[in-house]
Structure formats: structure tokens, C-alpha cells
Enzyme design. Structure first.
Site, PDB file in Angstrom:
ATOM      1  N   GLU A  92      10.515 -22.881  56.549  1.00  0.00           N
ATOM      2  CA  GLU A  92      10.215 -21.932  57.622  1.00  0.00           C
ATOM      3  C   GLU A  92       9.119 -20.961  57.200  1.00  0.00           C
ATOM      4  OE1 GLU A  92      13.748 -19.790  58.614  1.00  0.00           O
ATOM      5  OE2 GLU A  92      14.879 -21.611  59.032  1.00  0.00           O
ATOM      6  N   ASN A 288      21.007  -9.106  58.341  1.00  0.00           N
ATOM      7  CA  ASN A 288      21.050 -10.124  59.400  1.00  0.00           C
ATOM      8  C   ASN A 288      22.348 -10.885  59.205  1.00  0.00           C
ATOM      9  OD1 ASN A 288      18.730 -10.357  61.173  1.00  0.00           O
ATOM     10  ND2 ASN A 288      17.541 -10.602  59.297  1.00  0.00           N
ATOM     11  N   CYS A 329      16.372 -15.493  57.093  1.00  0.00           N
ATOM     12  CA  CYS A 329      15.816 -16.640  56.377  1.00  0.00           C
ATOM     13  C   CYS A 329      16.716 -17.848  56.456  1.00  0.00           C
ATOM     14  CB  CYS A 329      15.664 -16.330  54.897  1.00  0.00           C
ATOM     15  SG  CYS A 329      14.858 -14.826  54.548  1.00  0.00           S
TER      16      CYS A 329
HETATM   17  N1  SAH Z   1      14.516 -15.090  46.613  1.00  0.00           N
HETATM   18  C1  SAH Z   1      13.725 -13.933  46.870  1.00  0.00           C
HETATM   19  C2  SAH Z   1      12.902 -14.003  48.144  1.00  0.00           C
HETATM   20  C3  SAH Z   1      13.534 -14.579  49.361  1.00  0.00           C
HETATM   21  S1  SAH Z   1      14.707 -13.565  50.195  1.00  0.00           S
HETATM   22  C4  SAH Z   1      14.602 -12.690  46.832  1.00  0.00           C
HETATM   23  O1  SAH Z   1      15.802 -12.819  46.664  1.00  0.00           O
HETATM   24  O2  SAH Z   1      14.075 -11.594  46.888  1.00  0.00           O
HETATM   25  C5  SAH Z   1      13.783 -12.239  50.865  1.00  0.00           C
HETATM   26  C6  SAH Z   1      14.588 -10.987  51.106  1.00  0.00           C
HETATM   27  O3  SAH Z   1      15.504 -11.167  52.214  1.00  0.00           O
HETATM   28  C7  SAH Z   1      15.465 -10.599  49.911  1.00  0.00           C
HETATM   29  O4  SAH Z   1      15.420  -9.202  49.714  1.00  0.00           O
HETATM   30  C8  SAH Z   1      16.828 -11.036  50.356  1.00  0.00           C
HETATM   31  O5  SAH Z   1      17.824 -10.391  49.629  1.00  0.00           O
HETATM   32  C9  SAH Z   1      16.782 -10.698  51.833  1.00  0.00           C
HETATM   33  N2  SAH Z   1      17.788 -11.358  52.658  1.00  0.00           N
HETATM   34  C10 SAH Z   1      18.268 -12.601  52.568  1.00  0.00           C
HETATM   35  N3  SAH Z   1      19.209 -12.835  53.494  1.00  0.00           N
HETATM   36  C11 SAH Z   1      19.312 -11.690  54.216  1.00  0.00           C
HETATM   37  C12 SAH Z   1      20.121 -11.287  55.308  1.00  0.00           C
HETATM   38  N4  SAH Z   1      21.023 -12.126  55.838  1.00  0.00           N
HETATM   39  N5  SAH Z   1      19.967 -10.048  55.791  1.00  0.00           N
HETATM   40  C13 SAH Z   1      19.059  -9.202  55.239  1.00  0.00           C
HETATM   41  N6  SAH Z   1      18.273  -9.510  54.201  1.00  0.00           N
HETATM   42  C14 SAH Z   1      18.401 -10.741  53.681  1.00  0.00           C
END
Ligand code: SAH
Length: 343
Positions: A92, A288, A329
Site C-alpha cells: 500500500e 486507528n 497501515c
Molecule cells: N515499522 C515502522 C514504520 C511503519 S508503522 C515503525 O514501527 O515505526 C508507521 C507508524 O504507524 C508507526 O509509528 C506505528 O507505530 C504506527 N501505527 C501502526 N499501526 C497503527 C494504528 N493502528 N494506529 C495508529 N498508529 C499506528
């Protein structure tokens, strides 16, 4: 099968031309055709002789992934793209419009192995890493489809970028020198892979580094983010400090507020203890909610923001975008795989 030329860096383009018996500067021209001019066909490379163009097209491809589906949020214009790769895997990318231009959130892996409890991208594990070309392609495809220029890139889509270190750094360098995206307009988010943070500090890049923090209590953080069991919290904070000292780039800590879990008064106290007096920045994020967990979005975001700001902490709240389009994501990709299984 021919090799794909999209994703090659300047050195690889030069080496290729030298192998063809051409002058090295032809490599730079090739690089410009691919990334600056975003050529779709070797025949468009008009400063190359027809025999060179033929040699290139006999041996190489200019292959691109495909946008399979697009979902747009009717309120804020956020668009999510489901992209099909050459091996029929899906990733995505998300396009967001801010005052300062178009920002694209890119994926770095097909799936993810990090196992964060709140994240949909990690539920099926990691299938494979993306190549630099496949990460660049996300920008290429969206720019072509929407007829716009991406000015900011956030490496915050599916995957853990520092677990795919070499391809991600290669991606950053080509996005910068080929697509012309300023290094300061590129942000990379990691769940806290210490060796990757240390290596990145040595790369001489001006990008923004974001760390997914989500709790300042090591045990709570380990429950939310299994990777925290591998990398000690104090050592992670030391690596961040060293990164700032070496690069002069302040760090952003991301903190998704989860109801009753990391939104308590003692979390505010610890956040202040950690961040007071530092140049670093705290970004509060609304969780989210995903189907796989019962974790709920906190209602204390404004309270947190006010309390932390009152203490002089450099804190902001991330505007929630794409509320209506499975914007968390990995949700669109997950749905695509589930649909495939159910047919
Ligand atoms: N693996 C990396 C980058 C991808 S996630 C990381 O962990 O930083 C990107 C961001 O989205 C991260 O801060 C992650 O913790 C956050 N994230 C993932 N799922 C989420 C959700 N359901 N709600 C809010 N933030 C989320």
C-alpha cells in the site's frame, strides 16, 4: 527474463554503460532519463544512438508495478493505493495533501515481522523485503496517475524500514538525487532497531528520523511492541541521543494514544521526564482501531497535548487523515489477501 533497470542507482547506471563500452557520463544521462524524466521506453532516450537504445532494450526492462485499486476519502482527499508487484504480492501507499504539498507514505516490505499489537500490517508476518526500485515505484506510479509532484515522503507504510536497511537507504538517495525530493522532506519511522539507527547516523543524510515510542514504561512497551524485548529501552534512548549529536537532526517520537493503556496521568509524568529540556519532538497520534485487537482510541488526546505543551514539551497532534478508507497501515492489503482466499 530481462533485468529491470528501474531502481538502479547512479553508480550502477555508470557501470552498465562502461560495460557497454560507452563513456561513463552516459550513465548519468541514463539515470536522468529514468528518474528525472521518468521515461517509459528506452526509445524516448533521444541523446542515445539507436544502437545503444537497442542494446539497452534487448537486455533490460523498464518495468513498473501496477496500481490495482484506489480508495479516496471524500472529506480530506487522502487516497490509498493498493499496488500489485511483479510477483503478484500487494503493498500500500497513501497520498495525503497538506498545506506544504503532496506527501506520500510508502511501504518498505511485503508485510512485517515486528508484531506490534495495534498494527494491521504485521498480522500475516513478513513475506519479503521490497527492492529500492519497488519503493521508488510507489512515488513514480502515484505521480504519473495523479499528474502531480510528490514533495514529501514518509517511510511509514507497511514494513520496518531498518530491517531492509540497504534497499531503503538506496531508495532515499535515488528519491533525493533522481526524483529531486529534498532529504529534509523525507521522514523514516522505525520501531527502534538500534543497529539500524546507529548505521543511519553515519550515512550523512539530512532526513527526519521518527521513533515509534507508544509507551515510556519499558514493560508496557514490550507488551505493545515485541521488538522492545530485543532492544533495551535505555539503550534505544542512548542511540537516539547519539543520532542527534551526530546528525543535528532532532528526533520525533510517535505516540499513539490507547485508551487506559498509555494515556494515564503517570504516562504524562514519564513523558515529561524523558523529553523535558531536549530538542526532540513528540507526535501524538489517534489510534486507528483494527479488528484484531480490542485496543481503543483514547479520548484524552487534547488533555495530553495541553499538559505536555504547558510543560514546554515540543508536542503536536497528528491530524487524522483518511478516516473513511481503512487508512490504518495494512488494512487494504489484508482485505485483498482475504478476498483472494475466499474466492
Ligand atoms: N515499522 C515502522 C514504520 C511503519 S508503522 C515503525 O514501527 O515505526 C508507521 C507508524 O504507524 C508507526 O509509528 C506505528 O507505530 C504506527 N501505527 C501502526 N499501526 C497503527 C494504528 N493502528 N494506529 C495508529 N498508529 C499506528
Amino acid at each position: 527474463m530481462k533485468e529491470n533497470i528501474f531502481g538502479r542507482d547512479i553508480h550502477e547506471c555508470e557501470a552498465l554503460m562502461v560495460r557497454f563500452g560507452e563513456a561513463r557520463y552516459r550513465g548519468k544521462q541514463l539515470f536522468q532519463w529514468i528518474y528525472e524524466k521518468k521515461c517509459e521506453d528506452f526509445n524516448e532516450m533521444t541523446n542515445f544512438s539507436s544502437s545503444l537504445r537497442k542494446k539497452l532494450s534487448d537486455q533490460y526492462d523498464l518495468f513498473h508495478s501496477k496500481i490495482e485499486t484506489t480508495q479516496a476519502d471524500p472529506h480530506d482527499g487522502t487516497k490509498k493505493y493498493l499496488i500489485e508487484l511483479e510477483d503478484h504480492q500487494y503493498i500500500e501507499a497513501v497520498l495525503m495533501h497538506y498545506g506544504h504539498g503532496a506527501s506520500l507514505c510508502v511501504s518498505t516490505q511485503v508485510g512485517c515481522n515486528m508484531g506490534c499489537k495495534f498494527c494491521a500490517s504485521t498480522k500475516g508476518g513478513k513475506i519479503r523485503d521490497l527492492s529500492a526500485g519497488e519503493i521508488l515505484d510507489q512515488i513514480y506510479l502515484v505521480e504519473k496517475k495523479e499528474k502531480l509532484r510528490i514533495s514529501n515522503v514518509v517511510i511509514m507504510g507497511i514494513g520496518e524500514p531498518l530491517e531492509n536497511y540497504h534497499e531503503v537507504v538506496k531508495f532515499i538517495r535515488i528519491a533525493n538525487s533522481g526524483f529531486g525530493i529534498g532529504q529534509r522532506k523525507i521522514s523514516l519511522s522505525t520501531c527502534g532497531i538500534i543497529p539500524g539507527i546507529e548505521a543511519l547516523a553515519e550515512e550523512d543524510l539530512q532526513i527526519n528520523l521518527a521513533i515509534s515510542l507508544h509507551s515510556v514504561f519499558p514493560d508496557r512497551r514490550k507488551t505493545l511492541m515485541p521488538i522492545a524485548k530485543r532492544y533495551d529501552f535505555e539503550l534505544l534512548m542512548d542511540a537516539c541521543k547519539a543520532y542527534f549529536t551526530k546528525t543535528g537532526r532532532r528526533i520525533t517520537y510517535e505516540y499513539a494514544l490507547i485508551d487506559g493503556y498509555n494515556d494515564r496521568d503517570e504516562d504524562i509524568v514519564e513523558l515529561i521526564r524523558l523529553l523535558k529540556g531536549s530538542q526532540n519532538h513528540l507526535n501524538l497520534i489517534g489510534l486507528n482501531e483494527i479488528q484484531e485487537t480490542s485496543l481503543k482510541e483514547s479520548t484524552r488526546m487534547n488533555y495530553f497535548l495541553g499538559e505536555l505543551a504547558r510543560q514546554g514539551i515540543n508536542v503536536t497532534m497528528r491530524r487524522k487523515m483518511g478516516r473513511e478508507i481503512d487508512a490504518a497501515c495494512g488494512q487494504l492489503r489484508k482485505k485483498r489477501y482475504e478476498d483472494k482466499v475466499s474466492v
